[in-house]
Design a protein around this motif. Structure first.
Motif, PDB file in Angstrom:
ATOM      1  N   GLU A  22      46.365  -3.769  26.804  1.00  0.00           N
ATOM      2  CA  GLU A  22      46.786  -2.377  26.868  1.00  0.00           C
ATOM      3  C   GLU A  22      48.297  -2.266  26.947  1.00  0.00           C
ATOM      4  OE1 GLU A  22      44.627  -1.993  30.295  1.00  0.00           O
ATOM      5  OE2 GLU A  22      42.744  -2.092  29.197  1.00  0.00           O
ATOM      6  N   ASN A  23      48.945  -3.180  27.668  1.00  0.00           N
ATOM      7  CA  ASN A  23      50.383  -3.113  27.863  1.00  0.00           C
ATOM      8  C   ASN A  23      50.978  -4.469  27.510  1.00  0.00           C
ATOM      9  OD1 ASN A  23      52.945  -2.536  28.566  1.00  0.00           O
ATOM     10  ND2 ASN A  23      52.515  -2.003  30.689  1.00  0.00           N
ATOM     11  N   VAL A  24      51.393  -4.624  26.258  1.00  0.00           N
ATOM     12  CA  VAL A  24      51.861  -5.912  25.754  1.00  0.00           C
ATOM     13  C   VAL A  24      53.194  -6.302  26.390  1.00  0.00           C
ATOM     14  CG1 VAL A  24      52.453  -7.199  23.656  1.00  0.00           C
ATOM     15  CG2 VAL A  24      50.638  -5.520  23.607  1.00  0.00           C
ATOM     16  N   ASP A  25      53.930  -5.330  26.975  1.00  0.00           N
ATOM     17  CA  ASP A  25      55.211  -5.640  27.600  1.00  0.00           C
ATOM     18  C   ASP A  25      55.048  -6.485  28.855  1.00  0.00           C
ATOM     19  OD1 ASP A  25      56.491  -4.189  25.674  1.00  0.00           O
ATOM     20  OD2 ASP A  25      56.471  -2.335  26.844  1.00  0.00           O
ATOM     21  N   MET A  26      53.876  -6.459  29.478  1.00  0.00           N
ATOM     22  CA  MET A  26      53.664  -7.201  30.713  1.00  0.00           C
ATOM     23  C   MET A  26      53.252  -8.637  30.386  1.00  0.00           C
ATOM     24  SD  MET A  26      51.757  -4.526  33.173  1.00  0.00           S
ATOM     25  CE  MET A  26      51.866  -5.641  34.528  1.00  0.00           C
ATOM     26  N   VAL A  27      54.213  -9.533  30.342  1.00  0.00           N
ATOM     27  CA  VAL A  27      53.950 -10.944  30.066  1.00  0.00           C
ATOM     28  C   VAL A  27      54.694 -11.750  31.122  1.00  0.00           C
ATOM     29  CG1 VAL A  27      54.256 -12.813  28.405  1.00  0.00           C
ATOM     30  CG2 VAL A  27      53.815 -10.511  27.589  1.00  0.00           C
ATOM     31  N   TRP A  28      54.020 -12.740  31.720  1.00  0.00           N
ATOM     32  CA  TRP A  28      54.717 -13.616  32.652  1.00  0.00           C
ATOM     33  C   TRP A  28      54.810 -14.991  32.027  1.00  0.00           C
ATOM     34  CZ3 TRP A  28      52.038 -17.864  34.208  1.00  0.00           C
ATOM     35  CH2 TRP A  28      50.659 -17.803  34.161  1.00  0.00           C
ATOM     36  N   TRP A  29      55.891 -15.678  32.332  1.00  0.00           N
ATOM     37  CA  TRP A  29      56.142 -16.983  31.747  1.00  0.00           C
ATOM     38  C   TRP A  29      56.328 -18.000  32.842  1.00  0.00           C
ATOM     39  CZ3 TRP A  29      55.318 -17.132  26.754  1.00  0.00           C
ATOM     40  CH2 TRP A  29      55.486 -15.967  26.012  1.00  0.00           C
ATOM     41  N   CYS A  30      55.931 -19.223  32.551  1.00  0.00           N
ATOM     42  CA  CYS A  30      56.216 -20.306  33.484  1.00  0.00           C
ATOM     43  C   CYS A  30      56.762 -21.480  32.684  1.00  0.00           C
ATOM     44  CB  CYS A  30      54.993 -20.706  34.293  1.00  0.00           C
ATOM     45  SG  CYS A  30      53.778 -21.639  33.407  1.00  0.00           S
ATOM     46  N   LYS A  31      57.629 -22.237  33.312  1.00  0.00           N
ATOM     47  CA  LYS A  31      58.232 -23.400  32.662  1.00  0.00           C
ATOM     48  C   LYS A  31      57.748 -24.632  33.413  1.00  0.00           C
ATOM     49  CE  LYS A  31      62.673 -25.472  31.657  1.00  0.00           C
ATOM     50  NZ  LYS A  31      64.119 -25.336  31.771  1.00  0.00           N
ATOM     51  N   THR A  32      57.175 -25.576  32.691  1.00  0.00           N
ATOM     52  CA  THR A  32      56.663 -26.791  33.317  1.00  0.00           C
ATOM     53  C   THR A  32      57.385 -27.994  32.746  1.00  0.00           C
ATOM     54  OG1 THR A  32      54.506 -25.795  33.636  1.00  0.00           O
ATOM     55  CG2 THR A  32      54.600 -28.173  33.691  1.00  0.00           C
ATOM     56  N   LYS A  33      57.758 -28.898  33.640  1.00  0.00           N
ATOM     57  CA  LYS A  33      58.442 -30.119  33.226  1.00  0.00           C
ATOM     58  C   LYS A  33      57.666 -31.302  33.784  1.00  0.00           C
ATOM     59  CE  LYS A  33      62.275 -31.614  35.221  1.00  0.00           C
ATOM     60  NZ  LYS A  33      63.667 -31.737  35.650  1.00  0.00           N
ATOM     61  N   LEU A  34      57.455 -32.305  32.955  1.00  0.00           N
ATOM     62  CA  LEU A  34      56.786 -33.527  33.389  1.00  0.00           C
ATOM     63  C   LEU A  34      57.798 -34.652  33.403  1.00  0.00           C
ATOM     64  CD1 LEU A  34      54.371 -35.364  34.010  1.00  0.00           C
ATOM     65  CD2 LEU A  34      53.976 -35.525  31.566  1.00  0.00           C
ATOM     66  N   THR A  35      57.926 -35.315  34.555  1.00  0.00           N
ATOM     67  CA  THR A  35      58.808 -36.470  34.694  1.00  0.00           C
ATOM     68  C   THR A  35      57.931 -37.679  34.981  1.00  0.00           C
ATOM     69  OG1 THR A  35      60.471 -35.031  35.682  1.00  0.00           O
ATOM     70  CG2 THR A  35      60.797 -37.392  35.919  1.00  0.00           C
ATOM     71  N   VAL A  36      58.038 -38.697  34.134  1.00  0.00           N
ATOM     72  CA  VAL A  36      57.276 -39.931  34.337  1.00  0.00           C
ATOM     73  C   VAL A  36      58.264 -41.022  34.724  1.00  0.00           C
ATOM     74  CG1 VAL A  36      55.766 -41.635  33.259  1.00  0.00           C
ATOM     75  CG2 VAL A  36      55.545 -39.235  32.647  1.00  0.00           C
ATOM     76  N   TYR A  37      58.008 -41.703  35.844  1.00  0.00           N
ATOM     77  CA  TYR A  37      58.897 -42.749  36.313  1.00  0.00           C
ATOM     78  C   TYR A  37      58.091 -43.842  37.004  1.00  0.00           C
ATOM     79  CZ  TYR A  37      58.434 -40.409  40.816  1.00  0.00           C
ATOM     80  OH  TYR A  37      57.936 -39.847  41.952  1.00  0.00           O
TER      81      TYR A  37
END
Length: 164
Positions: A22-37
């Motif tokens: 109904e309201n395409v303006d409402m979008v949330w984003w998340c940023k994920t980073k994977l560190t392998v060590y």
């Protein structure tokens, strides 16, 4: 709600959101980073997820050194099942758009060993939370065992005195 997920390989940016029809303006984003060590004696992966200026972390032990395709396969199959730590406040910087800057940052991050301090705090919070849960469960089990032993003793006492 329609789920929308976008994975970028390399630094492993994951942008996920739910699009409200109904309201395409409402979008949330998340940023994920994977560190392998390498953390002696195993290879470890740390997922850092930033959403709404809150950092959550999940730690995964791989065992032997994982290949790129094994890591990618793990992300695709198990990302939804990861248990992330409680959120920690973090300041989000604006993303760099210059490709050379992105390349420099990727090189700098690949040189860093270990995980960031905010990630360590989030992992510590998760450990403490799990410790509290374990303590309460083991305390309940001990009390239940004590009660069972007490009931058993009481029953034996009654059986001894039944014949009198």
């Amino acid at each position: 709600m329609v789920p929308a997920c976008f994975f970028g390989f390399g630094i492993m940016n994951v942008k996920a959101g739910f699009l409200d029809q109904e309201n395409v303006d409402m979008v949330w984003w998340c940023k994920t980073k994977l560190t392998v060590y390498f953390e002696d004696p195993f290879w470890v992966g740390v997922f850092e997820k930033i959403e709404d200026e809150k950092l959550t972390v999940s730690k995964v032990t791989f065992g032997a050194e994982p290949k790129d395709y094994e890591v990618w396969d793990f992300v695709l199959r198990n990302y939804g099942r990861l248990k992330f730590s409680p959120p920690v406040e973090v300041k989000v910087k604006k993303e760099a758009t210059n490709p050379k800057r992105i390349q420099r940052e990727a090189r700098k991050q690949s040189g860093n060993l270990g995980i960031g301090t905010k990630s360590q705090q989030a992992l510590q919070l998760q450990r403490e939370e799990n410790k509290l849960v374990r303590k309460t469960v083991s305390k309940e089990q001990k009390e239940a065992e004590k009660q069972r032993q007490f009931d058993l003793k009481q029953q034996k006492k009654k059986e001894k005195h039944k014949g009198r």
